[in-house]
Design an enzyme around this catalytic site. Structure first.
Site, PDB file in Angstrom:
ATOM      1  CB  SER A 116      -0.437   2.172 -37.767  1.00 21.39           C
ATOM      2  OG  SER A 116       0.229   3.202 -37.560  1.00 21.39           O
ATOM      3  CG  HIS A 137      -3.574   5.277 -34.583  1.00 27.45           C
ATOM      4  ND1 HIS A 137      -4.293   5.034 -35.640  1.00 27.45           N
ATOM      5  CD2 HIS A 137      -2.224   5.758 -35.119  1.00 27.45           C
ATOM      6  CE1 HIS A 137      -3.544   5.016 -36.739  1.00 27.45           C
ATOM      7  NE2 HIS A 137      -2.481   5.591 -36.454  1.00 27.45           N
ATOM      8  CD  GLU A 149      -8.218   4.813 -35.362  1.00 29.82           C
ATOM      9  OE1 GLU A 149      -9.127   4.676 -36.414  1.00 29.82           O
ATOM     10  OE2 GLU A 149      -6.908   4.386 -35.321  1.00 29.82           O
ATOM     11  CG  ASN A 187      -4.423   3.044 -40.464  1.00 31.98           C
ATOM     12  OD1 ASN A 187      -4.445   3.917 -41.184  1.00 31.98           O
ATOM     13  ND2 ASN A 187      -3.649   3.179 -39.322  1.00 31.98           N
TER      14      ASN A 187
END
Length: 288
Positions: A116, A137, A149, A187
């Protein structure tokens, strides 16, 4: 393509499911058979739901499950073309895994990490095939969420990037190209917003339910920040915030004490049945 997924938890199982339902041979590996069995149960439940919704036949479900292999032996990845690493968000564990796989897997095998926020560049530096390491991701729940991602390490070759990017698109996902940076894209924006929402709870300004309603109706969010935080898991949220803070040194990324407190209590969200809200065994909120 032969795909090996390391990690049979919620994310690992769902990522294995995505590859499986898109025609790939999948082996799911974890450190204990009971973890593998739990992952198979997760996938079985998802496929059974598809059958119930008449989006899949019972025969197709059984065919897919028959093609899913599990193992507790890392050498089961010896013939893998593509490895997805979906283990605990700890750099030391990820490095140890990739170092061992570097000796086990064929020279052409690509190593993809679902991290992450940790550095794919640091991971790539731990193996000989650093040009074949990349971030892919997925987002929770991986069998539903469309985004992946695709994150380059500084060492990632153009060939590796194209192979991974095209593979993610072939899975029905929407890949986005990301250069490595703390928290990548989603994130880096999302987790600090969750952290701020926790601060509002701690300050007694509004209840978790009202915060989520406010952000849904006032900011157009499909799911409020605290329900989303519960879904991601507060252990994961904390690890990402700590990475952002450590990598940037910026105090705006400092984890709120309430986040740490909830992790210490084991109130991790959906996966433990309690976070800011309470959930049943199927991850549905229990409304009191």
């Amino acid at each position: 393509m032969k795909v090996c997924v390391f990690g049979a938890g919620n994310m690992g199982a769902r990522i294995a499911e995505v590859f499986l339902t898109n025609g790939h041979d999948v082996t799911m590996i974890d450190i204990k058979q009971e973890f593998c069995d739990r992952g198979v149960k997760t996938i079985t439940n998802d496929l059974s739901f598809m059958v119930k919704k008449e989006k899949m036949t019972e025969d197709r479900k059984n065919e897919l499950l028959a093609g899913l292999k599990t193992s507790v032996d890392r050498k089961a990845a010896a013939d893998a073309d593509f490895v997805m690493e979906v283990i605990l968000e700890r750099m030391d564990l990820k490095k140890d895994l990739l170092k061992e796989l570097d000796e086990i897997c064929p020279a052409h095998t690509i190593f993809a990490t679902n991290t992450s926020a940790l550095s794919p560049t640091e991971l790539a530096a731990s193996v000989k095939r650093s040009d074949k390491v990349i971030g892919c991701h997925f987002f929770n729940p991986a069998q539903i969420m469309k985004l992946v991602e695709v994150t380059r390490a500084i060492q990632t070759s153009d060939e590796t990037f194209k192979t991974a990017f095209d593979l993610m698109a072939s899975l029905g996902k929407t890949p986005v190209s990301v250069q490595e940076g703390p928290g990548f894209v989603v994130n880096r924006i999302l987790i600090p917003m969750m952290n701020e929402a926790m601060g509002i709870v701690a300050d007694g300004i509004a209840s978790p339910a009202d915060i989520d309603i406010a952000m849904q109706l006032g900011a157009g969010m499909k799911s409020g920040p605290l329900h989303t935080a519960d879904l991601v898991g507060h252990d994961v949220n904390l690890a990402i915030m700590e990475t952002l803070y450590r990598e940037t040194g910026d105090p705006k990324y400092r984890p709120h004490p309430l986040m740490r407190k909830m992790v210490r209590a084991g109130w991790l969200g959906v996966k433990t049945g309690k976070g800011f809200f309470e959930y049943d065994e199927y991850g549905k909120e229990i409304v009191k």
